[in-house]
Design a protein around this motif. Structure first.
Motif, PDB file in Angstrom:
ATOM      1  N   GLY A 126       0.974  -1.221   0.062  1.00 57.90           N
ATOM      2  CA  GLY A 126      -0.058  -0.030  -0.058  1.00 57.90           C
ATOM      3  C   GLY A 126       1.020   1.067   0.033  1.00 57.90           C
ATOM      4  O   GLY A 126       2.107   1.208   0.476  1.00 57.90           O
ATOM      5  N   ALA A 127       0.349   2.372  -0.560  1.00 59.22           N
ATOM      6  CA  ALA A 127       1.024   3.717  -0.517  1.00 59.22           C
ATOM      7  C   ALA A 127       1.372   4.315   0.674  1.00 59.22           C
ATOM      8  O   ALA A 127       2.222   4.935   0.666  1.00 59.22           O
ATOM      9  N   HIS A 128       0.781   3.834   1.621  1.00 57.78           N
ATOM     10  CA  HIS A 128       0.842   4.486   2.788  1.00 57.78           C
ATOM     11  C   HIS A 128       0.716   3.737   3.880  1.00 57.78           C
ATOM     12  O   HIS A 128       0.440   3.651   5.227  1.00 57.78           O
ATOM     13  N   ILE A 129       1.435   2.484   3.680  1.00 51.22           N
ATOM     14  CA  ILE A 129       1.688   1.624   4.648  1.00 51.22           C
ATOM     15  C   ILE A 129       2.588   1.872   5.827  1.00 51.22           C
ATOM     16  O   ILE A 129       3.347   2.742   5.643  1.00 51.22           O
ATOM     17  N   GLY A 130       2.325   1.349   7.107  1.00 50.25           N
ATOM     18  CA  GLY A 130       3.117   1.676   8.271  1.00 50.25           C
ATOM     19  C   GLY A 130       4.394   1.068   8.401  1.00 50.25           C
ATOM     20  O   GLY A 130       5.085   0.651   7.503  1.00 50.25           O
ATOM     21  N   SER A 131       4.693   0.456   9.475  1.00 53.18           N
ATOM     22  CA  SER A 131       5.940  -0.236   9.727  1.00 53.18           C
ATOM     23  C   SER A 131       5.798  -1.553  10.308  1.00 53.18           C
ATOM     24  O   SER A 131       4.602  -1.813  11.010  1.00 53.18           O
ATOM     25  N   LEU A 132       6.642  -2.337  10.184  1.00 55.61           N
ATOM     26  CA  LEU A 132       6.474  -3.824  10.863  1.00 55.61           C
ATOM     27  C   LEU A 132       7.945  -3.997  11.662  1.00 55.61           C
ATOM     28  O   LEU A 132       8.835  -3.815  10.889  1.00 55.61           O
ATOM     29  N   ILE A 133       7.855  -3.857  13.074  1.00 55.84           N
ATOM     30  CA  ILE A 133       9.075  -4.321  13.675  1.00 55.84           C
ATOM     31  C   ILE A 133       9.091  -5.378  14.584  1.00 55.84           C
ATOM     32  O   ILE A 133       7.933  -5.668  15.120  1.00 55.84           O
ATOM     33  N   ILE A 134      10.090  -6.096  14.523  1.00 51.61           N
ATOM     34  CA  ILE A 134      10.268  -7.505  15.320  1.00 51.61           C
ATOM     35  C   ILE A 134      11.148  -7.263  16.142  1.00 51.61           C
ATOM     36  O   ILE A 134      12.263  -6.931  16.005  1.00 51.61           O
ATOM     37  N   TYR A 135      10.836  -7.634  17.474  1.00 49.43           N
ATOM     38  CA  TYR A 135      11.643  -7.553  18.618  1.00 49.43           C
ATOM     39  C   TYR A 135      12.040  -9.012  19.394  1.00 49.43           C
ATOM     40  O   TYR A 135      11.159  -9.851  19.167  1.00 49.43           O
ATOM     41  N   GLY A 184      -0.197   3.162   9.357  1.00 49.90           N
ATOM     42  CA  GLY A 184       0.200   4.300   8.343  1.00 49.90           C
ATOM     43  C   GLY A 184      -1.012   5.055   8.420  1.00 49.90           C
ATOM     44  O   GLY A 184      -1.864   5.309   9.024  1.00 49.90           O
ATOM     45  N   GLU A 185      -0.877   6.054   7.130  1.00 53.81           N
ATOM     46  CA  GLU A 185      -2.105   7.057   6.923  1.00 53.81           C
ATOM     47  C   GLU A 185      -2.823   6.466   5.874  1.00 53.81           C
ATOM     48  O   GLU A 185      -3.988   6.952   5.679  1.00 53.81           O
ATOM     49  N   GLY A 186      -2.809   5.138   5.168  1.00 52.11           N
ATOM     50  CA  GLY A 186      -3.713   4.659   4.351  1.00 52.11           C
ATOM     51  C   GLY A 186      -4.917   3.820   4.891  1.00 52.11           C
ATOM     52  O   GLY A 186      -4.643   2.832   5.279  1.00 52.11           O
ATOM     53  N   PRO A 187      -6.283   4.380   4.599  1.00 57.97           N
ATOM     54  CA  PRO A 187      -7.199   3.470   5.304  1.00 57.97           C
ATOM     55  C   PRO A 187      -7.283   2.270   4.625  1.00 57.97           C
ATOM     56  O   PRO A 187      -8.090   1.464   5.186  1.00 57.97           O
ATOM     57  N   LYS A 188      -6.600   1.720   3.531  1.00 59.98           N
ATOM     58  CA  LYS A 188      -6.843   0.547   2.677  1.00 59.98           C
ATOM     59  C   LYS A 188      -5.584  -0.339   2.999  1.00 59.98           C
ATOM     60  O   LYS A 188      -5.505  -1.208   2.649  1.00 59.98           O
ATOM     61  N   ASP A 189      -4.706   0.276   3.375  1.00 62.61           N
ATOM     62  CA  ASP A 189      -3.361  -0.393   3.510  1.00 62.61           C
ATOM     63  C   ASP A 189      -3.291  -1.313   4.964  1.00 62.61           C
ATOM     64  O   ASP A 189      -3.588  -0.930   5.939  1.00 62.61           O
TER      65      ASP A 189
END
Length: 175
Positions: A102-111, A157-162
């Motif tokens: 998606g254009a406005h996807i957020g992040s994936l962080i693995i700990y 993120g900011e995109g409602p479909k992502d």
């Protein structure tokens, strides 16, 4: 190994996050959100876990899911005994598949989180990673004394479909 076909396999939603990961199939997805199939079965009816940006989440809000506790004292977790990589012993790994499109996807962080709540970032992915499932293998390390969990954190993120999807989470068989 967890393919999410029946349940979360002992993975737990964190209580101190902003929203949850959801078990779902591609056949229940809305057009333009998430993968077309799961990774395991390559079918729309196959299951995976997913977070979706929506009007209910603000950008930057977090969703976390944690593995069962893995014991470093368990003899089956002491893999490659005596092999030293970057000053650590007893390596095990986790292999998983992710879908971030998606254009406005957020992040994936693995700990990797110890039972004393010390967290070490193993991987940080941000932005569009492509409209397909990708495989990642990470090394989990420690001094052999402290139990730990693996934590997957999705950040809106900011995109409602992502959204971000995970499937086929597998620890090395020695654990």
């Amino acid at each position: 190994r967890c393919n999410f076909e029946f349940d979360l396999c002992g993975w737990k939603q964190d209580e101190n996050d902003d929203f949850d990961w959801h078990l779902r199939t591609s056949s229940t997805r809305k057009l333009g959100t998430g993968p077309a199939t799961d990774h395991t079965l390559q079918e729309p009816s196959g299951h995976y876990i997913f977070i979706k940006n929506s009007f209910f989440q603000l950008p930057g809000q977090k969703s976390r899911i944690s593995s069962p506790v893995l014991s470093r004292k368990n003899k089956n977790c002491k893999v490659r005994e005596g092999v030293v990589v970057e000053g650590t012993k007893n390596l095990i790994s986790i292999i998983f598949y992710y879908h971030m499109y998606g254009a406005h996807i957020g992040s994936l962080i693995i700990y990797q989180r110890t039972t004393l709540k010390h967290e070490k970032i193993l991987l940080n992915l941000t932005g569009n990673q492509g409209n397909f499932w990708q495989r990642k293998a990470l090394t989990l390390s420690g001094d052999g004394d402290e139990d730990f969990q693996v934590v997957f954190e999705g950040i809106a993120g900011e995109g409602p479909k992502d959204g971000i999807a995970l499937d086929d989470l597998t620890f090395s068989r020695e654990c």
